[in-house]
Design a protein around this motif. Structure first.
Motif, short mmCIF file in Angstrom:
data_model
loop_
_atom_site.label_atom_id
_atom_site.label_comp_id
_atom_site.label_asym_id
_atom_site.label_seq_id
_atom_site.Cartn_x
_atom_site.Cartn_y
_atom_site.Cartn_z
N PHE A 1 0.67 -1.29 0.03
CA PHE A 1 -0.05 0.07 -0.04
C PHE A 1 1.12 1.30 0.11
N LEU A 2 1.87 1.24 0.96
CA LEU A 2 2.86 2.41 0.90
C LEU A 2 3.40 2.73 -0.56
N ALA A 3 3.97 1.56 -0.81
CA ALA A 3 4.53 1.84 -2.23
C ALA A 3 3.81 2.18 -3.44
N LYS A 4 2.45 1.85 -3.43
CA LYS A 4 1.65 2.26 -4.55
C LYS A 4 0.70 3.42 -4.05
N SER A 5 0.79 3.91 -3.05
CA SER A 5 -0.24 5.23 -2.79
C SER A 5 0.71 6.42 -2.41
N THR A 6 0.09 7.46 -2.39
CA THR A 6 0.76 8.71 -2.06
C THR A 6 0.42 9.27 -0.82
N GLU A 7 -0.05 8.43 0.11
CA GLU A 7 -0.45 8.86 1.42
C GLU A 7 0.52 9.42 2.15
N MET B 1 -4.17 5.82 -5.09
CA MET B 1 -3.18 4.64 -5.11
C MET B 1 -3.27 3.70 -6.43
N ASP B 2 -2.20 3.29 -6.92
CA ASP B 2 -2.23 2.83 -8.39
C ASP B 2 -2.75 1.29 -7.91
N ILE B 3 -3.81 0.76 -8.48
CA ILE B 3 -4.53 -0.53 -8.00
C ILE B 3 -4.56 -1.15 -9.47
N THR B 4 -3.63 -0.69 -10.49
CA THR B 4 -3.81 -1.71 -11.68
C THR B 4 -3.54 -3.29 -11.58
N CYS B 5 -2.52 -3.47 -10.67
CA CYS B 5 -2.16 -4.83 -10.60
C CYS B 5 -3.15 -5.59 -10.14
N CYS B 6 -3.98 -5.16 -9.28
CA CYS B 6 -5.15 -5.90 -8.84
C CYS B 6 -6.01 -6.60 -10.10
N THR C 1 -4.95 -8.28 -12.48
CA THR C 1 -3.87 -9.21 -13.18
C THR C 1 -4.00 -10.52 -12.34
N GLU C 2 -4.65 -11.39 -12.79
CA GLU C 2 -4.69 -12.64 -12.02
C GLU C 2 -3.34 -13.23 -11.86
N GLY C 3 -3.17 -13.43 -10.40
CA GLY C 3 -1.99 -14.26 -9.98
C GLY C 3 -0.95 -13.09 -9.47
N ASP C 4 -1.22 -11.71 -9.91
CA ASP C 4 -0.11 -10.90 -9.56
C ASP C 4 0.05 -10.71 -8.09
N LYS C 5 1.31 -10.76 -7.45
CA LYS C 5 1.19 -11.11 -5.94
C LYS C 5 1.06 -9.56 -5.42
N ASP C 6 1.40 -8.59 -5.98
CA ASP C 6 1.30 -7.29 -5.31
C ASP C 6 -0.38 -6.91 -5.52
N GLY C 7 -0.84 -7.33 -6.57
CA GLY C 7 -2.28 -6.94 -6.74
C GLY C 7 -3.13 -7.92 -5.70
N GLU C 8 -2.76 -9.14 -5.40
CA GLU C 8 -3.37 -9.77 -4.52
C GLU C 8 -3.40 -9.37 -3.16
N LEU C 9 -2.13 -8.67 -2.63
CA LEU C 9 -1.88 -7.93 -1.44
C LEU C 9 -2.65 -6.66 -1.19
N LEU C 10 -2.69 -5.89 -2.29
CA LEU C 10 -3.52 -4.80 -2.37
C LEU C 10 -5.11 -5.12 -2.11
N LEU C 11 -5.44 -6.26 -2.83
CA LEU C 11 -7.00 -6.52 -2.59
C LEU C 11 -7.20 -6.79 -1.22
N ARG D 1 -6.59 6.49 -16.02
CA ARG D 1 -5.50 7.30 -16.69
C ARG D 1 -4.52 6.56 -17.16
N ASN D 2 -4.21 6.69 -18.61
CA ASN D 2 -3.33 6.03 -19.52
C ASN D 2 -3.05 4.63 -19.16
N GLY D 3 -4.28 3.87 -19.21
CA GLY D 3 -4.36 2.43 -19.00
C GLY D 3 -4.12 2.16 -17.67
N LYS D 4 -4.01 2.88 -16.76
CA LYS D 4 -3.74 2.42 -15.28
C LYS D 4 -5.03 2.95 -14.39
#
Length: 317
Positions: free
Chosen positions: A47-53, A249-254, A256-266, A300-303
């Motif tokens: 979350f910290l890596a993907k967000s601007t919080e 927060m960039d949640i684009t990876c959520c 993509t099935e099987g994406d590790k970062d995406g699963e953790l963000l979910l 935005r721009n595919g993300k």
């Protein structure tokens, strides 16, 4: 939540239950994220890596907080600050730096309420590694906000404070109105109570209003946004101002099935351990669809960027 307070119960982010939301509480195997601290930490790091919080809050502290505290320490030989849910101290030390810049040379008494011994240890290590703190006295109380209040009342103590801040921690309080009212009562003249939590304009509000009761809470935390706090403050007739802090927060990876970062963000978004693995397929599909919608995110721009907006509520004495 913040995020800066890395671990529950006074730790970081938003969660978990909304009265009246549609759906029903799901039984096991879905578990609340706070029931597995190691999993929570992994999710929070993503979350910290993907967000601007963090950046958003730091910018507020540096640029806006000094103006808000312009009269707080005027004419005082010492400034008393109470940090409720101080976590590991990252934002706390930024706040102290801002106060030092506004009142150079003035002594600061900084007391911290934090129930996690591990977080207090990290806080102390951070203080030891930070220069220019000679005029600051630190005191840590290893207890919850409720325990602090009960102890102060039992000891018949009622110390007044020049600045009290509660950053991303009200989600973990059982009686939020009573807690806000108590700490507000400790403000000295010209003092300020600062509350930071997710904004009612955030994607969290949209997501949890719709699906909160379909996700596991395990009675570990309560979802709440700036809308709830405004209602509480209005009911007490208190004066306050709100500053909105845009964050994303960039949640684009959520998606993509099987994406590790995406699963953790979910996991983090739903506050559920291994959500992708344990959630009913239909619920997972619905939440992924919701996350793409304008109420939660912007494309935005595919993300896909999730609205992670924060509200800073500054309450007058």
């Amino acid at each position: 939540m913040l995020l800066t307070n890395l671990l529950p119960p006074c730790g970081s982010t938003r969660c978990c239950w909304i009265p009246g939301a549609p759906g029903s509480i799901m039984a096991s195997p879905m578990r609340n994220l706070l029931s597995d601290i190691s999993c929570y930490v992994r999710c929070f790091r993503v979350f910290l890596a993907k967000s601007t919080e963090h950046q958003t809050m730091q910018q507020f502290v540096e640029q806006q907080l000094p103006g808000l505290l312009a009269s707080t320490g005027r004419g005082k030989s010492a400034i008393n600050i109470l940090s409720v849910g101080g976590g590991a101290g990252e934002i706390d030390l930024q706040i102290i730096s801002a106060v030092q810049a506004s009142y150079p040379g003035v002594a600061i008494n900084n007391e911290v309420i934090e129930p996690s011994a591990d977080q207090i240890l990290k806080y102390k290590e951070r203080v030891a590694a930070t220069p220019n703190l000679d005029n600051v006295k630190f005191t840590w109380h290893e207890e919850t906000a409720d325990e602090y209040e009960s102890r102060m009342k039992a000891e018949k103590k009622s110390q007044k404070w020049d600045f009290i801040h509660m950053i991303q921690m009200l989600y973990y309080v059982k009686d939020i109105p009573a807690t806000v009212q108590y700490f507000h009562s400790l403000l000295d003249a010209q003092a300020k109570l600062l509350i930071i939590l997710v904004s009612e304009t955030s994607g969290w509000e949209t997501l949890w209003r719709k699906y909160g009761s379909s996700l596991p809470t395990d009675d570990l935390c309560t979802y709440m946004s700036s809308a709830n706090i405004k209602g509480i403050l209005d009911s007490f007739g208190l004066k306050y101002k709100i500053h909105e802090l845009p964050s994303h927060m960039d949640i684009t990876c959520c998606f993509t099935e099987g994406d590790k970062d995406g699963e953790l963000l979910l996991d983090f978004l739903t506050q559920t351990c291994e959500f992708s693995k344990n959630a009913p397929p239909e619920l997972k599909h619905q939440i992924l669809e919701e996350l793409r919608k304008p109420g939660c995110s912007e494309n935005r721009n595919g993300k896909v960027f999730f609205y992670n907006n924060l509200s800073v509520i500054v309450v007058e004495p």
